[in-house]
Design an enzyme around this catalytic site. Structure first.
Site, PDB file in Angstrom:
ATOM      1  N   HIS A 267      25.981  11.638  64.272  1.00  0.00           N
ATOM      2  CA  HIS A 267      26.312  10.268  64.647  1.00  0.00           C
ATOM      3  C   HIS A 267      25.282   9.635  65.574  1.00  0.00           C
ATOM      4  CE1 HIS A 267      30.077  12.544  63.840  1.00  0.00           C
ATOM      5  NE2 HIS A 267      30.232  11.542  63.011  1.00  0.00           N
ATOM      6  N   CYS A 289      21.977  11.282  61.304  1.00  0.00           N
ATOM      7  CA  CYS A 289      21.826  10.822  59.924  1.00  0.00           C
ATOM      8  C   CYS A 289      20.714   9.775  59.862  1.00  0.00           C
ATOM      9  CB  CYS A 289      23.138  10.220  59.430  1.00  0.00           C
ATOM     10  SG  CYS A 289      23.026   9.491  57.782  1.00  0.00           S
ATOM     11  N   GLU A 319      28.829   6.953  67.067  1.00  0.00           N
ATOM     12  CA  GLU A 319      27.719   6.188  66.496  1.00  0.00           C
ATOM     13  C   GLU A 319      27.529   4.871  67.254  1.00  0.00           C
ATOM     14  OE1 GLU A 319      26.726   3.666  62.480  1.00  0.00           O
ATOM     15  OE2 GLU A 319      27.922   5.493  62.238  1.00  0.00           O
ATOM     16  N   THR A 355      28.001   2.362  60.370  1.00  0.00           N
ATOM     17  CA  THR A 355      27.773   2.761  58.972  1.00  0.00           C
ATOM     18  C   THR A 355      29.037   3.190  58.244  1.00  0.00           C
ATOM     19  OG1 THR A 355      27.309   5.074  59.541  1.00  0.00           O
ATOM     20  CG2 THR A 355      25.441   3.539  59.528  1.00  0.00           C
ATOM     21  N   CYS A 385      26.772   2.711  54.929  1.00  0.00           N
ATOM     22  CA  CYS A 385      25.992   3.649  54.122  1.00  0.00           C
ATOM     23  C   CYS A 385      26.493   3.685  52.691  1.00  0.00           C
ATOM     24  CB  CYS A 385      26.001   5.040  54.767  1.00  0.00           C
ATOM     25  SG  CYS A 385      27.362   6.097  54.304  1.00  0.00           S
ATOM     26  N   SER A 413      37.739  10.971  61.887  1.00  0.00           N
ATOM     27  CA  SER A 413      36.687  10.566  60.951  1.00  0.00           C
ATOM     28  C   SER A 413      36.884   9.104  60.582  1.00  0.00           C
ATOM     29  CB  SER A 413      36.728  11.436  59.689  1.00  0.00           C
ATOM     30  OG  SER A 413      35.939  10.872  58.664  1.00  0.00           O
ATOM     31  N   ASN A 415      35.125   7.146  58.537  1.00  0.00           N
ATOM     32  CA  ASN A 415      35.032   6.826  57.105  1.00  0.00           C
ATOM     33  C   ASN A 415      36.264   7.297  56.356  1.00  0.00           C
ATOM     34  OD1 ASN A 415      34.274   9.319  55.194  1.00  0.00           O
ATOM     35  ND2 ASN A 415      33.342   9.686  57.185  1.00  0.00           N
ATOM     36  N   SER A 456      32.830  13.523  55.376  1.00  0.00           N
ATOM     37  CA  SER A 456      32.658  14.696  56.233  1.00  0.00           C
ATOM     38  C   SER A 456      33.627  15.818  55.893  1.00  0.00           C
ATOM     39  CB  SER A 456      32.829  14.295  57.701  1.00  0.00           C
ATOM     40  OG  SER A 456      34.029  13.568  57.891  1.00  0.00           O
TER      41      SER A 456
END
Length: 498
Positions: A267, A289, A319, A355, A385, A413, A415, A456
Site C-alpha cells: 500500500h 504496488c 494507501e 486505487t 487499478c 480490504s 477493494n 488480496s
C-alpha cells in the site's frame, strides 16, 4: 421422507439433542442407533430414507488441547481403512461458533473399541482430533447426501473414560449437545443443488502476487525473521501463512530492531517513513504496488506546479496515508461529494484517487470536482487499478444472475468491501473471510450463488467455498469472464534471482 435424521448412540445423547431443537423445526428426527459401529450399521435401511444425515453425541479427544465440552466437527471420517470426506464441515463449524460454542474442525476416527494409551497417541500423531464408535457406518451410507459428524468431547488423554473426573465432562457435554441441534437444522435446511457463478477475474492481482513473492523471497534469501511494516496485503490468511514462515508484522518502525531486513507493504509509505528507516539503518525492500507508486508521482507533479490536490479516498487507509505524506501541505482528503463543497477557492485544483475505490463512487466525486472547478485536472490515466475495475465489472455481471453473492476477502480490504457494495446493488451480498463465515440462513433459498474474491484474497479460498457448498448438495460451476489480465510487475533488485 425425513429432511434431517440425527443419529446418536445413547439415549442421554438423543434426549439432549431433542431438548435443544425448536418445536417449530419440521422434518427433523433424532434416533438412537446404539453404541458401536455394528449397531450403527444396523440402522442402514432407516438412514436411506433421510435427505440429510448427521451423527452427534459424545466423543473422546485425541489431543490438540481439546477439553470436555469442546465441539469437534469432522472434516473427514476415518473408518475401516477408508477416508470419508465431510466437505460442508466449515459451514457447520462456523454456525456452531456463532452460537457461542468452542469448535475445532478436523479428522474424526471411528473405532470398534475404546481407544486408550499408545493407540490414542498414534491417532493424534496422524492428525486426528477425536474418536467415536458410530460415525463411520453412517457416513458410509450417505451416498452423496449432505452428511455431518459432530462430537462433543467428554474424555481427554489427561482424563480418560471410567475416571470420576469424566462425570463433570459428561455434564458439560450434555449442556453443549442441547445447543448443537438448532445449527444442525439450519445446516440441513441449506441443502440442495446449486449453481455457482464464478466472477472472473477474481482473487490475486499482479501487485498482490508481487508483494507476497517479495516477502517469500526475502525469507528465503535473508532468513527469518523478516519484518514487514503493516500487513503486506490486506488478507488475514496471507498474513498468517507468512507469519508461519517467519515474517513479523509490525504497525510502526520503532518495533523493528535496527539494521534488520524490513519490507514496506503493497500500500506504500510516506517519505517520513522512508526517512525513519534510513536513520535506523534498516535494510528496506519496497513492495509498494507500482500503481500506487504512480499515484505518488502524480501527487508530487501536481503539487510542484502549485495545485491543491483533492485526494479521493477513505481516511485511515494505508494507501491514503502514504499519499498524504508525499505532499502534506498541498493536499485535501475528499471522502464524498459533500467534501467537494468544502474545498477552498482561489487555487487551481487537481485530483487523484485511491486505487481500490468503487469505480462509480470515485467517478461521482471526480465529476463534482470538475463541476465546481472547470479547469480541474485528473490523472493522465485512471488511478483506480485495472484489477479493481475488472473485478467490479465481473461481480456486477454475476450479481444480476444470482440469488446471493459471496465476496471472499478480509474486512480491512478496501477493494473487497467495494466488491460487496457493487454486488449488493443487484443481490444480497456478503463479505466473508472463508467458508466458515457463511451463515447457513443465507443459503436456505439461494439456488444461484455468485462468487468472487478481492484482489488480496488467495484463490484457494474460492475453491474452499465451492467445496463447502458442494457438501450441501450437487453444485454446477459456471464462470463469467469479463477480461483477461496479463500484467506482470518486476521484483525489486534485493530479491531478484542472482
Amino acid at each position: 421422507m425425513t429432511d434431517l435424521l440425527i443419529c446418536t448412540a445413547l439415549g442421554i445423547e438423543a434426549r439432549a439433542v431433542r431438548d435443544g431443537i425448536p418445536s417449530s423445526a419440521g422434518g427433523v428426527e433424532v434416533i438412537r442407533t446404539g453404541m458401536g459401529p455394528g449397531h450403527a450399521a444396523y440402522a442402514e435401511e432407516r438412514l436411506g430414507k433421510a435427505g440429510a444425515l448427521a451423527v452427534t453425541g459424545f466423543g473422546g479427544a485425541l489431543g490438540g488441547g481439546l477439553r470436555p465440552g469442546d465441539v469437534v466437527v469432522a472434516s473427514e471420517v476415518r473408518f475401516d481403512g477408508r477416508t470419508l470426506p465431510c466437505p460442508s464441515a466449515p459451514l457447520l463449524a462456523g454456525e456452531l461458533a456463532r452460537a457461542g460454542l468452542p469448535v475445532r474442525v478436523g479428522p474424526l476416527v471411528t473405532s470398534d473399541h475404546i481407544v486408550t494409551g499408545a493407540e490414542r497417541r498414534r491417532l493424534a500423531d496422524e492428525g486426528a482430533l477425536a474418536v467415536d464408535m458410530e460415525s463411520g457406518p453412517v457416513a458410509a451410507t450417505a451416498a452423496g447426501r449432505p452428511f455431518a459428524a459432530v462430537r462433543v468431547i467428554v474424555d481427554t488423554p489427561e482424563v480418560p473414560l471410567l475416571r470420576p473426573a469424566t462425570i463433570r465432562g459428561g455434564v458439560l457435554a450434555c449442556r453443549t449437545l442441547r445447543q448443537v441441534g438448532p445449527p444442525l437444522t439450519r445446516w440441513a435446511a441449506a441443502g440442495g443443488p446449486r449453481l455457482v457463478l464464478l466472477a472472473a477475474p477474481r482473487s490475486f492481482c499482479a501487485g498482490v502476487e508481487r508483494a507476497i513473492e517479495i516477502v517469500e523471497r526475502a525469507l528465503d534469501r535473508y532468513g527469518p525473521p523478516v519484518y514487514v511494516r503493516k500487513q503486506i496485503v490486506h488478507n488475514l490468511h496471507v498474513v498468517r501463512e507468512l507469519e508461519e514462515r517467519g515474517a513479523v508484522f509490525v504497525d510502526e518502525l520503532d518495533e523493528v530492531p535496527e539494521g534488520v531486513v524490513t519490507v514496506f507493504s503493497a500500500h506504500g509509505v510516506s517519505p517520513g517513513v522512508r526517512d525513519e528507516a534510513t536513520r535506523r539503518g534498516l535494510r528496506v525492500i519496497d513492495a509498494t504496488c507500482p500503481l500506487v507508486t504512480k499515484v505518488h508521482a502524480e501527487a508530487r507533479r501536481f503539487a510542484a506546479r502549485g495545485d491543491l490536490v483533492a485526494l479521493i479516498g477513505h481516511a485511515g487507509h494505508e494507501e491514503i496515508e502514504g499519499t498524504l505524506g508525499e505532499i502534506p501541505d498541498s493536499v485535501v482528503l475528499v471522502e464524498d461529494v459533500d467534501d467537494v463543497a468544502a474545498l477552498p477557492d482561489g487555487r487551481r485544483v487537481s485530483y487523484l484517487t485511491q486505487t481500490t475505490l468503487a469505480v462509480d463512487e470515485a467517478a461521482d466525486i471526480a465529476a463534482a470536482i470538475r463541476d465546481r472547478f472547470a479547469d480541474a485536472e485528473g490523472p493522465q490515466k485512471d488511478d483506480i487499478c485495472y484489477a479493481t475495475t475488472n473485478r467490479q465489472h465481473a461481480v456486477r455481471e454475476v450479481a444480476e444472475e444470482s440469488d446471493l453473492v459471496l465476496v471472499v476477502g478480509s474486512a480491512n480490504s478496501s477493494n473487497s468491501r467495494r466488491l460487496a457494495e457493487v454486488a449488493g446493488r443487484a443481490a444480497p451480498a456478503h463479505l466473508i473471510d472463508g467458508p466458515g463465515d457463511i451463515a447457513l440462513d443465507w443459503l436456505a433459498d439461494a439456488r444461484a450463488v455468485g462468487l468472487t474474491a478481492g484482489a488480496s484474497a488467495p484463490p484457494a479460498l474460492v475453491d474452499a467455498v465451492v467445496a463447502a457448498l458442494g457438501g450441501l448438495g450437487p453444485v454446477t460451476v459456471e464462470e463469467r469472464r469479463v477480461a483477461e489480465e496479463t500484467i506482470q510487475f518486476t521484483l525489486p533488485k534485493e530479491v531478484r534471482s542472482r
